[in-house]
Write a protein that holds these residues in place. Structure first.
Motif, PDB file in Angstrom:
ATOM      1  N   SER A  39      -4.356  13.435  -5.668  1.00 46.06           N
ATOM      2  CA  SER A  39      -3.169  13.113  -6.472  1.00 46.06           C
ATOM      3  C   SER A  39      -1.953  12.883  -5.582  1.00 46.06           C
ATOM      4  O   SER A  39      -1.176  11.950  -5.800  1.00 46.06           O
ATOM      5  N   ALA A  40      -1.803  13.738  -4.575  1.00 44.90           N
ATOM      6  CA  ALA A  40      -0.646  13.606  -3.683  1.00 44.90           C
ATOM      7  C   ALA A  40      -0.682  12.267  -2.948  1.00 44.90           C
ATOM      8  O   ALA A  40       0.345  11.595  -2.805  1.00 44.90           O
ATOM      9  N   ILE A  41      -1.852  11.879  -2.487  1.00 45.66           N
ATOM     10  CA  ILE A  41      -1.943  10.623  -1.731  1.00 45.66           C
ATOM     11  C   ILE A  41      -1.652   9.439  -2.651  1.00 45.66           C
ATOM     12  O   ILE A  41      -0.899   8.521  -2.287  1.00 45.66           O
ATOM     13  N   LEU A  42      -2.228   9.452  -3.853  1.00 46.87           N
ATOM     14  CA  LEU A  42      -1.942   8.358  -4.798  1.00 46.87           C
ATOM     15  C   LEU A  42      -0.456   8.316  -5.131  1.00 46.87           C
ATOM     16  O   LEU A  42       0.142   7.248  -5.241  1.00 46.87           O
ATOM     17  N   SER A  43       0.144   9.497  -5.267  1.00 49.96           N
ATOM     18  CA  SER A  43       1.566   9.583  -5.615  1.00 49.96           C
ATOM     19  C   SER A  43       2.438   9.066  -4.468  1.00 49.96           C
ATOM     20  O   SER A  43       3.301   8.200  -4.662  1.00 49.96           O
ATOM     21  N   ASP A  44       2.218   9.579  -3.256  1.00 46.82           N
ATOM     22  CA  ASP A  44       3.085   9.203  -2.123  1.00 46.82           C
ATOM     23  C   ASP A  44       2.924   7.732  -1.746  1.00 46.82           C
ATOM     24  O   ASP A  44       3.887   7.090  -1.316  1.00 46.82           O
ATOM     25  N   THR A  45       1.727   7.212  -1.865  1.00 43.37           N
ATOM     26  CA  THR A  45       1.508   5.806  -1.468  1.00 43.37           C
ATOM     27  C   THR A  45       1.617   4.855  -2.654  1.00 43.37           C
ATOM     28  O   THR A  45       1.375   3.660  -2.494  1.00 43.37           O
ATOM     29  N   LEU A  46       1.967   5.356  -3.836  1.00 47.75           N
ATOM     30  CA  LEU A  46       1.956   4.532  -5.055  1.00 47.75           C
ATOM     31  C   LEU A  46       0.607   3.805  -5.157  1.00 47.75           C
ATOM     32  O   LEU A  46       0.544   2.597  -5.372  1.00 47.75           O
ATOM     33  N   HIS A  47      -0.449   4.583  -5.026  1.00 48.18           N
ATOM     34  CA  HIS A  47      -1.824   4.046  -4.987  1.00 48.18           C
ATOM     35  C   HIS A  47      -1.918   2.854  -4.029  1.00 48.18           C
ATOM     36  O   HIS A  47      -2.332   1.749  -4.407  1.00 48.18           O
ATOM     37  N   PHE A  48      -1.531   3.122  -2.798  1.00 40.92           N
ATOM     38  CA  PHE A  48      -1.676   2.188  -1.671  1.00 40.92           C
ATOM     39  C   PHE A  48      -0.723   0.989  -1.746  1.00 40.92           C
ATOM     40  O   PHE A  48      -0.832   0.068  -0.930  1.00 40.92           O
ATOM     41  N   ARG A  49       0.230   0.985  -2.683  1.00 44.53           N
ATOM     42  CA  ARG A  49       1.178  -0.129  -2.751  1.00 44.53           C
ATOM     43  C   ARG A  49       2.290   0.037  -1.717  1.00 44.53           C
ATOM     44  O   ARG A  49       2.893  -0.938  -1.287  1.00 44.53           O
ATOM     45  N   SER A  50       2.600   1.284  -1.336  1.00 47.72           N
ATOM     46  CA  SER A  50       3.712   1.523  -0.415  1.00 47.72           C
ATOM     47  C   SER A  50       3.355   1.088   1.004  1.00 47.72           C
ATOM     48  O   SER A  50       2.209   1.243   1.437  1.00 47.72           O
TER      49      SER A  50
END
Lengths: 314, 314
Positions: free
Chosen positions: A141-152
């Motif tokens: 969840s943290a990775i999806l959140s911080d990376t905006l599901h890899f958009r960032s």
């Protein structure tokens, strides 16, 4: 019992990384307990509920000299108020190194990845400890959140590999669908007061002369519904102006990031911010807002541009 | 080509860790080259000769913004003069965190072990790279040097385990004998000028108010022949007084550490140092020297005591 905590105005990474690191340390023989430094945003309760984990308690006052572990931050302006009186023995972080110092040699682990949880997964591997379902869910969840599901643009191959590794353990079959549900929860802002919206993911940054910096407040609202937030522009700018005065800041910005389209419209408190943002980013900044296009990362795109702009000329 | 270097007045760990880390990075796909920030002490040439390795070149001037990797230090006062104009992308260190900051998220790896090389061995394991004979020899030597073959209180179980792991790969059958040969080389000071002896393992440390610290120079001579060094006391104190004036220091000390007996007689430049050292350590300090007993670690015993002594009262 070593207290472990993330930054003030906690986001999902700050909360879940405290929980996961505290558990990891405890499994390694260092008794640790996760805490938080503020109220949760609208995304994190969804994540904790889905993982079946309790909200960590607020950090109680600590005695001078107490040992602490920091996750997902290192600058004193983003930490507990009396950080300089505490003994930082461990840090796991993916931000640039700020004004942190330690009084003794410590365990510091920084890597330029998209999320603290990506590093925590690595620490599990290095310690040869299996990842348990709850921890997998929290790190995913943290990775999806911080990376905006890899958009960032902060996303690294290691973040993608971590999610691919964690998803089956976390029993998240459809990662895309889970991420969208997280983002929807985050965007369900209801009648949240403007000041709360501003401060949900908000940090103060020093710019210019390091001996005598000026501080800027920079908030970010990542949402699947930017029209709702931008519809409250005047209310938000009023809250920004009040915060700037109260916190004695040189400027204050609020980036409204459209998660799905990866765009950023930034609100500006006054003409002073319009001048700086217009010049620093080379964009039109007027009537309290600036279109920053696809610059959606505060860490990688907003702050470095402002740092370069304010850098003292030799 | 990423430059990798240890601190000024390099000791064996500063030199060998630059060599080993540069090779490790290169094997991992990051082209790197080891440099040094000053002349070698008397121990390091012995180590390099035994390992069959060339002395790394002096660091050439670097352009502003150039990426660099630091080993075995992090404070600007112990690094290249223009560190704040360079981009630190990697640090491997076992000292407390000082005034280092980074402009971007970086790879930082700090652990409270006795030697940087102990951490470098861990990095080999984590990267699943076999340790080659030369690197094993260099890391083994650095650990024996930094821990005074486990006599120093900075020694950790990991340092001992690292030496046990490295010795067979390094083809060092008798570790005790090898360590004694290293220490004998280090102690063969011949007619080295007093100023050179003082500066061989010398660092400046800030004490007191962090916004406006006073700086003290602290040299260490680790030797199997302390009588020789102490026989040159007046010459050394004269060099200390000159250095204090030239570098605008508040005080200057030179600890003469008897490696084999694990004792420390510290030379003091003037009555000012006698007062501070006498009060801080609770010992008799007179006629230019103080017996500090078994306090043989600058990092773990000398500097923390002075820090506590100078700490601003609340």
């Amino acid at each position: 019992m070593l207290p472990v905590f993330g930054h003030t105005n906690p986001d999902t990474d700050a909360i879940t990384s405290a929980l996961v690191y505290a558990r990891l340390l405890t499994r390694q023989g260092v008794e640790a307990q996760a805490y938080r430094l503020g109220d949760l945003n609208f995304e994190t309760p969804f994540v904790l509920r889905e993982a079946g984990v309790e909200v960590p308690p607020l950090l109680p006052p600590l005695e001078a000299g107490a040992a602490v572990a920091l996750v997902d931050h290192n600058e004193s302006s983003q930490s507990v108020a009396n950080l300089q009186n505490l003994t930082v023995t461990r840090v796991v972080d993916h931000h640039k190194l700020g004004d942190l110092t330690t009084t003794q040699p410590a365990y510091l682990r920084f890597e330029p990845v998209g999320c603290t949880a990506t590093l925590l997964l690595k620490l599990h591997h290095e310690a040869k400890l299996p990842v348990e379902r709850t921890d997998a869910r929290l790190m995913l969840s943290a990775i999806l959140s911080d990376t905006l599901h890899f958009r960032s643009p902060t996303t690294t191959p290691e973040d993608r590999e971590a999610v691919a590794f964690l998803a089956p353990i976390a029993e998240v079959n459809d990662v895309e669908r889970y991420a969208l549900a997280m983002f929807a929860a985050k965007s369900d802002l209801g009648d949240t007061p403007a000041e709360t919206l501003l401060k949900m993911d908000y940090k103060a940054f020093p710019f210019g002369d390091s001996a005598d910096p000026e501080y800027w407040g920079i908030g970010v609202i990542e949402t699947t519904n930017p029209a709702y937030v931008l519809g409250r522009q005047e209310e938000l700018r009023e809250a920004m102006a009040q915060t700037r005065a109260r916190e004695n800041l040189s400027g204050i910005l609020l980036s409204v990031v459209d998660i799905l389209n990866e765009t950023n419209v930034t609100l500006l408190a006054s003409e002073a911010e319009e001048k700086v943002v217009g010049e620093a980013f080379g964009v039109l900044a007027q009537q309290g807002r600036a279109d920053l296009g696809h610059r959606i990362s505060r860490k990688k795109q907003i702050v470095p541009t402002l740092e370069a702009y304010f850098e003292p000329r030799a």
